[in-house]
Design a protein around this motif. Structure first.
Motif, PDB file in Angstrom:
ATOM      1  N   GLU A   3       0.824  -1.216   0.000  1.00 21.45           N
ATOM      2  CA  GLU A   3       0.000   0.000   0.000  1.00 21.45           C
ATOM      3  C   GLU A   3       0.854   1.260   0.000  1.00 21.45           C
ATOM      4  N   HIS A   6       2.226   1.726  -3.474  1.00 23.67           N
ATOM      5  CA  HIS A   6       1.178   2.251  -4.350  1.00 23.67           C
ATOM      6  C   HIS A   6       0.948   3.732  -4.101  1.00 23.67           C
ATOM      7  N   THR A   7       0.994   4.135  -2.843  1.00 21.76           N
ATOM      8  CA  THR A   7       0.817   5.544  -2.507  1.00 21.76           C
ATOM      9  C   THR A   7       1.936   6.393  -3.090  1.00 21.76           C
TER      10      THR A   7
END
Length: 129
Positions: A3, A6-7
């Motif tokens: 995550e 992805h950020t």
């Protein structure tokens, strides 16, 4: 961990979009300022041709960055047929615009550029340019 990656990638894609837009706007401003100065110094017709080329170069560079941002953003986007189709359409449109602008700036098709440059070099060597 994924995550966070992805950020970061999403933030980089957004940053690249902003840089692309800023380059387009900067290209418009710089080309316009140069047009005003060149038009007063020389004639407006020649200044206009350089203006169009300058605008095209700024837009072309900005479009290249926007296409790159679109490609990078696919890493973080959930892939569906609709999102891939939309991305493909956006990239196709931007690529077509880039191709058209480059052809307009250079004054010939990309596959004719080598022949044009060779003709120009021959002309210079013979003292005609």
């Amino acid at each position: 961990m994924i995550e966070q990656a992805h950020t970061v990638v999403d933030a980089l894609a957004k940053l690249l979009e902003l840089v692309g837009a800023a380059i387009i706007l900067g290209g418009v401003v710089l080309a316009s300022a140069r047009f005003a100065v060149d038009g007063r110094r020389t004639n407006w017709r020649d200044a206009y041709q350089r203006y169009r080329a300058g605008l095209g170069r700024g837009i072309l560079l900005g479009l290249e960055l926007l296409v790159g941002a679109d490609i990078i953003s696919t890493i973080t986007a959930p892939l569906t047929f609709a999102s891939v189709g939309l991305l493909g359409a956006i990239i196709a449109i931007r690529t077509f615009l880039s191709f058209s602008l480059e052809t307009e700036i250079e004054g010939c098709w990309p596959w004719r550029r080598t022949a044009r440059d060779a003709d120009r070099n021959r002309s210079r060597e013979q003292g005609h340019g």
